[in-house]
Design a protein around this motif. Structure first.
Motif, PDB file in Angstrom:
ATOM      1  N   GLU A  74       0.819  -1.210   0.000  1.00  0.00           N
ATOM      2  CA  GLU A  74       0.000   0.000   0.000  1.00  0.00           C
ATOM      3  C   GLU A  74       0.856   1.265   0.000  1.00  0.00           C
ATOM      4  O   GLU A  74       0.453   2.299  -0.540  1.00  0.00           O
ATOM      5  CB  GLU A  74      -0.940   0.002   1.200  1.00  0.00           C
ATOM      6  N   GLU A  75       2.020   1.179   0.615  1.00  0.00           N
ATOM      7  CA  GLU A  75       2.915   2.339   0.659  1.00  0.00           C
ATOM      8  C   GLU A  75       3.349   2.745  -0.750  1.00  0.00           C
ATOM      9  O   GLU A  75       3.447   3.944  -1.065  1.00  0.00           O
ATOM     10  CB  GLU A  75       4.137   2.009   1.515  1.00  0.00           C
ATOM     11  N   GLU A  76       3.605   1.759  -1.598  1.00  0.00           N
ATOM     12  CA  GLU A  76       3.971   2.062  -2.978  1.00  0.00           C
ATOM     13  C   GLU A  76       2.776   2.650  -3.733  1.00  0.00           C
ATOM     14  O   GLU A  76       2.942   3.514  -4.595  1.00  0.00           O
ATOM     15  CB  GLU A  76       4.503   0.814  -3.679  1.00  0.00           C
ATOM     16  N   LYS A  77       1.573   2.196  -3.415  1.00  0.00           N
ATOM     17  CA  LYS A  77       0.374   2.794  -4.021  1.00  0.00           C
ATOM     18  C   LYS A  77       0.201   4.234  -3.548  1.00  0.00           C
ATOM     19  O   LYS A  77      -0.219   5.105  -4.320  1.00  0.00           O
ATOM     20  CB  LYS A  77      -0.871   1.977  -3.678  1.00  0.00           C
ATOM     21  N   TYR A 110      10.704   8.648   3.103  1.00  0.00           N
ATOM     22  CA  TYR A 110       9.835   7.759   3.892  1.00  0.00           C
ATOM     23  C   TYR A 110       9.981   6.310   3.402  1.00  0.00           C
ATOM     24  O   TYR A 110      10.122   5.375   4.205  1.00  0.00           O
ATOM     25  CB  TYR A 110       8.393   8.246   3.748  1.00  0.00           C
ATOM     26  N   ASP A 111       9.950   6.145   2.078  1.00  0.00           N
ATOM     27  CA  ASP A 111      10.108   4.809   1.497  1.00  0.00           C
ATOM     28  C   ASP A 111      11.487   4.234   1.802  1.00  0.00           C
ATOM     29  O   ASP A 111      11.626   3.039   2.104  1.00  0.00           O
ATOM     30  CB  ASP A 111       9.892   4.851  -0.012  1.00  0.00           C
ATOM     31  N   ASN A 130       6.258   4.923 -14.268  1.00  0.00           N
ATOM     32  CA  ASN A 130       7.423   4.127 -14.620  1.00  0.00           C
ATOM     33  C   ASN A 130       8.238   3.670 -13.422  1.00  0.00           C
ATOM     34  O   ASN A 130       9.249   3.001 -13.589  1.00  0.00           O
ATOM     35  CB  ASN A 130       8.335   4.928 -15.562  1.00  0.00           C
ATOM     36  N   GLY A 131       7.787   4.025 -12.220  1.00  0.00           N
ATOM     37  CA  GLY A 131       8.488   3.606 -11.015  1.00  0.00           C
ATOM     38  C   GLY A 131       7.560   2.990  -9.998  1.00  0.00           C
ATOM     39  O   GLY A 131       7.614   1.801  -9.723  1.00  0.00           O
ATOM     40  N   GLU A 132       6.653   3.800  -9.461  1.00  0.00           N
ATOM     41  CA  GLU A 132       5.827   3.330  -8.351  1.00  0.00           C
ATOM     42  C   GLU A 132       4.867   2.211  -8.765  1.00  0.00           C
ATOM     43  O   GLU A 132       4.614   1.293  -7.978  1.00  0.00           O
ATOM     44  CB  GLU A 132       5.052   4.498  -7.741  1.00  0.00           C
ATOM     45  N   GLN A 133       4.332   2.274  -9.971  1.00  0.00           N
ATOM     46  CA  GLN A 133       3.454   1.188 -10.422  1.00  0.00           C
ATOM     47  C   GLN A 133       4.236  -0.126 -10.494  1.00  0.00           C
ATOM     48  O   GLN A 133       3.736  -1.189 -10.109  1.00  0.00           O
ATOM     49  CB  GLN A 133       2.857   1.513 -11.787  1.00  0.00           C
ATOM     50  N   GLN A 134       5.468  -0.067 -10.954  1.00  0.00           N
ATOM     51  CA  GLN A 134       6.299  -1.270 -11.011  1.00  0.00           C
ATOM     52  C   GLN A 134       6.630  -1.772  -9.608  1.00  0.00           C
ATOM     53  O   GLN A 134       6.699  -2.982  -9.379  1.00  0.00           O
ATOM     54  CB  GLN A 134       7.570  -0.979 -11.812  1.00  0.00           C
TER      55      GLN A 134
END
Length: 251
Positions: free
Chosen positions: A88-91, A178-179, A115-119
């Motif tokens: 969920e953090e990446e979403k 944060y990530d 090109n980054g977070e969806q992957q």
């Protein structure tokens, strides 16, 4: 249950192939439009810098990602919670960036989101499915979250980013910091827990991508004549990242 080498390698290939191209803010064709080939066939040639328009990620083959049967040692309760949180953090990152792109039209947000977070989201889902967990991302709608902590953070960050285009870029920097902190914690937790190398390598590839994203945001902020200061991790950590070259992640 001990992980089988062949299946473990396939899982890792699936998740890492999704991460090929998670450099900085490179522009490429949508991942979902290019799911072809096999897990062993993914190759990438990336040329990246901190601009929002000139970065490229040329994908020659992106593999089909299928959910394999569970063949890995079960994660601990803590590792499971972390995996689902990271999903969920990446979403969160993707959704905030798409929202801020719609507000300000700044290309870096759309490029990193698509090109980054969806992957990153897709790479973690490989493991969520493989372990048979219920996916916390029950809706792909922007701003829809299961975890109340992430939902509040999404709302707070969007509100902050709506105040100005410069503050929106600062939000991007905060999210990547944060990530970076959470992914490093996830790696440390996994090493002290079941120590599954393939899961750890997936986290490490996400961490690499987040470092590149931070470099892109800081580069854009400084290009606008502002000074970026650390917001979540130490200034020394931020300086070490932004003063080093972009990385080729998952390769």
């Amino acid at each position: 249950m001990k992980i089988h080498n062949k299946t473990g390698s396939f899982l890792l290939a699936c998740s890492l192939a999704l991460l090929a191209g998670c450099g900085s803010d490179g522009t490429s064709t949508s991942l979902t439009d290019n799911l072809i080939g096999t897990a062993s066939a993914a190759t990438l040639d990336t040329a990246s810098n901190t601009s929002t328009t000139t970065d490229t990620a040329v994908v020659t083959t992106i593999p089909t990602v299928t959910t394999p049967t569970l063949a890995a040692q079960p994660l601990t309760v803590a590792e499971t919670e972390t995996l689902l949180f990271v999903r969920e953090e990446e979403k969160l990152a993707r959704d905030v960036y798409l929202t801020l792109y719609n507000q300000w039209g700044t290309n870096i947000f759309q490029n990193i989101a698509n090109n980054g977070e969806q992957q990153h989201m897709d790479a973690i889902k490989v493991w969520v499915d493989a372990f048979g967990y219920v996916d916390p991302v029950s809706s792909n709608e922007i701003g829809a979250f299961t975890d109340p902590v992430i939902l509040k953070l999404y709302n707070d960050l969007v509100a902050r980013g709506m105040t100005s285009s410069q503050e929106a870029l600062m939000v991007g920097g905060f999210i990547e910091e944060y990530d970076i902190k959470d992914l490093q914690d996830a790696i440390d937790e996994a090493k002290q827990g079941t120590n599954q190398a393939a899961v750890i390598q997936t986290y490490d590839s996400l961490l690499c991508g987040s470092r590149n994203h931070l470099r892109s945001f800081v580069g854009q902020i400084e290009k606008d004549g502002l000074v970026y200061q650390a917001q979540y991790v130490s200034q020394a950590t931020v300086d070490a990242i932004v003063n080093s070259p972009d990385e080729k992640c998952g390769q």
